[in-house]
Design an enzyme around this catalytic site. Structure first.
Site, PDB file in Angstrom:
ATOM      1  CG  ASP A 193      -4.828   0.220  -2.096  1.00 42.75           C
ATOM      2  OD1 ASP A 193      -4.063  -0.212  -2.974  1.00 42.75           O
ATOM      3  OD2 ASP A 193      -4.869   1.421  -1.763  1.00 42.75           O
ATOM      4  CG  ASP A 214       0.961   2.794  -1.510  1.00 41.17           C
ATOM      5  OD1 ASP A 214       1.904   2.723  -0.708  1.00 41.17           O
ATOM      6  OD2 ASP A 214       1.051   2.431  -2.695  1.00 41.17           O
TER       7      ASP A 214
END
Length: 217
Positions: free
Chosen positions: A9, A11
């Site tokens: 991922d 963020d």
């Protein structure tokens, strides 16, 4: 088992953007009639999409402009361009993967425009060229597995041989739905939210190479 592909991922996993964006959401929504705490922002919105934020915020009573999504992204990009930093240990983890010859990619619910800003500022964009995936690239955002399955398919690697690294329940569910080993990063996430979903959890990115079998734990 050492994976054939690691899918991050963006963020809160590679770039430390969530404190910036969460603070902005608290301020922005308060100005539009919705008082929401920092912790509540995390519970409601982390791991989702800005369109989802708008829908939820309106449902809770916020008065948002028709073009609020565009407005908040403009504010967000301006702040991230000067404030975002990489997650401690993220660069070292990518270095360890490179040294081991293991490919990796980033898979986010955020738009490409946002990742261009954050990954470039953190010095990661060039090493991820051609391997940056957004919910803009697939029919359904996380918690659907689409973005992870696309990244694996493009790399020609079976989902069972991939590892996903996530910091939100939504993203972790996407990884598991894709049939991938999923590791939960809990530096800024309550471990109880990820432990029931993930195959393992950890709170220091420096520990990830060990979890991937690249170094001794």
């Amino acid at each position: 088992m050492t994976p054939d592909l690691v899918l991050f991922d963006c963020d809160g996993v590679l770039v430390d953007s969530e404190p910036v964006t969460n603070a902005l959401l608290v301020e922005n929504l308060a100005a539009r009639g919705l008082q929401v705490s920092h912790d509540r922002v995390i519970d409601l919105f982390v791991g989702g999409t800005i369109a989802g934020v708008a829908k939820t915020a309106r449902g809770l009573g916020a008065t948002l402009e028709d073009n609020w999504v565009d407005l908040i992204y403009a504010e967000m990009f301006e702040r991230l361009a000067t404030e975002v930093t990489s997650i401690p240990g993220a660069i070292e983890t990518l270095d360890a993967l490179d040294a081991a010859g293991i490919p990796y990619a980033v898979c986010s619910n955020g738009p490409h425009a946002k990742m261009e800003i954050t990954l470039t500022r953190c010095g990661i964009a060039s090493r991820l060229a051609g391997r940056i995936y957004s919910r803009e690239d697939v029919p359904n955002p996380k918690p659907a597995p689409d973005v992870y399955l696309k990244a694996a398919a493009d790399a020609g690697i079976a989902p069972a041989n991939c590892v996903v690294v996530e910091d939100s329940p939504s993203g972790a569910r996407a990884g598991k739905a894709a049939g991938m080993r999923t590791l939960g990063f809990t530096a800024d996430t309550d471990p109880t939210r990820l432990t029931p979903i993930c195959d393992d959890v950890f709170d220091d990115m420096h520990a990830l190479p060990g979890l991937l079998g690249l170094t001794s734990k």
